[in-house]
Design a protein around this motif. Sequence first.
Motif, short mmCIF file in Angstrom:
data_model
loop_
_atom_site.label_atom_id
_atom_site.label_comp_id
_atom_site.label_asym_id
_atom_site.label_seq_id
_atom_site.Cartn_x
_atom_site.Cartn_y
_atom_site.Cartn_z
N HIS A 151 -46.54 23.00 225.37
CA HIS A 151 -46.77 22.86 226.81
C HIS A 151 -48.07 23.55 227.22
CE1 HIS A 151 -46.27 23.85 231.11
NE2 HIS A 151 -45.60 22.72 231.18
N ASP A 152 -48.29 24.76 226.70
CA ASP A 152 -49.52 25.49 227.03
C ASP A 152 -50.75 24.73 226.54
OD1 ASP A 152 -47.85 27.40 228.02
OD2 ASP A 152 -48.12 28.82 226.37
N ASP A 153 -50.67 24.19 225.31
CA ASP A 153 -51.79 23.44 224.77
C ASP A 153 -52.10 22.21 225.61
OD1 ASP A 153 -52.06 25.24 222.72
OD2 ASP A 153 -51.07 24.00 221.21
N MET A 154 -51.07 21.51 226.05
CA MET A 154 -51.27 20.27 226.80
C MET A 154 -51.90 20.51 228.16
SD MET A 154 -48.40 17.39 227.81
CE MET A 154 -47.49 18.47 228.94
N LEU A 155 -51.59 21.65 228.78
CA LEU A 155 -51.99 21.86 230.17
C LEU A 155 -52.95 23.03 230.37
CD1 LEU A 155 -48.55 21.20 231.89
CD2 LEU A 155 -50.56 19.72 231.90
N HIS A 245 -58.23 16.49 228.75
CA HIS A 245 -59.62 16.62 228.32
C HIS A 245 -59.80 16.21 226.86
CE1 HIS A 245 -63.12 18.87 226.70
NE2 HIS A 245 -63.66 18.57 227.85
N ASP A 246 -58.86 16.54 226.00
CA ASP A 246 -58.99 16.28 224.57
C ASP A 246 -58.34 14.99 224.12
OD1 ASP A 246 -60.27 18.86 223.80
OD2 ASP A 246 -58.40 19.67 224.60
N ALA A 247 -57.26 14.60 224.78
CA ALA A 247 -56.48 13.45 224.31
C ALA A 247 -56.67 12.20 225.14
CB ALA A 247 -55.00 13.82 224.28
N ARG A 285 -53.37 20.12 220.43
CA ARG A 285 -52.80 21.30 219.79
C ARG A 285 -53.85 22.34 219.41
NH1 ARG A 285 -47.51 21.48 219.09
NH2 ARG A 285 -48.11 23.61 219.61
N GLY A 286 -53.46 23.60 219.58
CA GLY A 286 -54.31 24.72 219.24
C GLY A 286 -55.29 25.11 220.31
N ARG A 287 -55.36 24.32 221.39
CA ARG A 287 -56.37 24.59 222.42
C ARG A 287 -56.11 25.90 223.14
NH1 ARG A 287 -60.96 22.81 222.01
NH2 ARG A 287 -61.29 22.70 224.24
N ALA A 291 -58.44 29.44 222.94
CA ALA A 291 -59.04 30.03 224.14
C ALA A 291 -58.74 31.52 224.26
CB ALA A 291 -58.55 29.30 225.39
N SER A 292 -58.17 32.10 223.20
CA SER A 292 -57.91 33.55 223.14
C SER A 292 -57.08 34.05 224.32
CB SER A 292 -59.24 34.31 223.08
OG SER A 292 -59.98 33.93 221.94
N GLY A 293 -56.01 33.31 224.59
CA GLY A 293 -55.10 33.77 225.64
C GLY A 293 -55.45 33.26 227.01
N GLU A 294 -56.60 32.61 227.17
CA GLU A 294 -57.01 32.12 228.50
C GLU A 294 -56.01 31.14 229.06
OE1 GLU A 294 -60.94 29.99 230.51
OE2 GLU A 294 -60.59 29.86 228.38
N ALA A 295 -55.34 30.39 228.20
CA ALA A 295 -54.43 29.34 228.65
C ALA A 295 -53.31 29.89 229.51
CB ALA A 295 -53.84 28.61 227.45
N ARG A 296 -52.82 31.07 229.21
CA ARG A 296 -51.70 31.62 229.98
C ARG A 296 -52.10 31.83 231.43
NH1 ARG A 296 -46.73 30.98 227.64
NH2 ARG A 296 -46.95 31.29 225.42
N GLU A 297 -53.41 31.93 231.70
CA GLU A 297 -53.86 32.08 233.08
C GLU A 297 -54.21 30.72 233.69
OE1 GLU A 297 -53.61 34.78 234.57
OE2 GLU A 297 -53.24 36.08 232.87
N LEU A 298 -54.66 29.76 232.85
CA LEU A 298 -55.13 28.51 233.39
C LEU A 298 -54.02 27.48 233.57
CD1 LEU A 298 -58.49 28.01 231.45
CD2 LEU A 298 -58.15 28.82 233.78
N GLN A 299 -53.03 27.48 232.67
CA GLN A 299 -51.98 26.49 232.82
C GLN A 299 -50.96 26.97 233.85
OE1 GLN A 299 -48.55 26.74 231.49
NE2 GLN A 299 -48.91 28.89 231.16
N TYR A 300 -50.19 26.01 234.37
CA TYR A 300 -49.24 26.41 235.40
C TYR A 300 -47.92 26.80 234.81
CZ TYR A 300 -47.78 21.44 235.30
OH TYR A 300 -47.36 20.19 234.94
#
Length: 300
Positions: A151-155, A245-247, A285-287, A291-300
């Motif tokens: 879920h985090d990777d997708m969003l 963006h990737d898929a 996957r892996g995005r 991003a070194s943890g950035e996803a937890r702030e960017l995804q909802y």
Amino acid sequence: MSSPSALAETTGADAAARRRSELGQFLKACRARRTPQEAGLPPGTRRRTTGLRREEVAMLAGVGFTWYSWLEQGLPINVSSQVLDAVARTLAMDHAERRHLYRLADATPERAGVNTAVVTPELRAVIDNLDPLPAVLVNGRFDVVATNEAHDDMLWQWHSMPCVHKNTLWCHLTEPLAREKLLNYDEEIPYAVARLRADYARHVGEPEWEGDLRRLMSISEEFTELWERHEVAGPETRVRRLSNHDAGELTLIVSELAVAVAPGMRIEVYTPADEDNRERLKLTRGRSRAASGEARELQY
């Protein structure tokens, strides 16, 4: 002697006034730290301060000077999420500052009823083991309680600015590019609001629900219009079309799993609609980890 309800109203009004005053002071401090050169303006002459003037912030943010002045003066005005984002961009706020801005503007979900303790190790394992299918645990108000890595990777690139809401409905209604990213937005968001209206029937009068509804109506005219339709809906399998963006374009079937150990919560699981979508989902996957943890702030 004042009644308890009158005292509560007075206390609430005083707290709101103090919050607005703190918001004004915070904006002034951020404005003072932002130089004209950093904002792309010429330094000019006869400046009494090195920071931006009120009129410059208003111009760069695309809002009225009088309105912005009222905001800094702590006057009781409604503020949309788009305007808050514009001010945050103009003043180059980082994630912590933007979150602080939204809280002072009373423009974030209360999340008072979000109990992450319900995420037992067993429930956490269920969510994680649904991977490679994206999955998110939400409550009746759409607060995000837990997610898996798929879920985090997708969003992870959902937001154009760092997320301050951690709520799937709020993140759709306040994200300026939401319609570009959720391609069937005009089908899915009215349905989400109808689900919220149906769940609200079990929580009428509860402070956290009433507060969230009031805040969301104050920043989103779209939500107000949808809420006032009084449409209700129950659980159903949905088709969600996302632009990633990737898929590229992804068509996903969203199913709900009730959580017996956590009444009122549900797991939403995203299943690719066909083999082509399954293969393209792998491109996400892996995005979030990259991003070194950035996803937890960017995804909802």
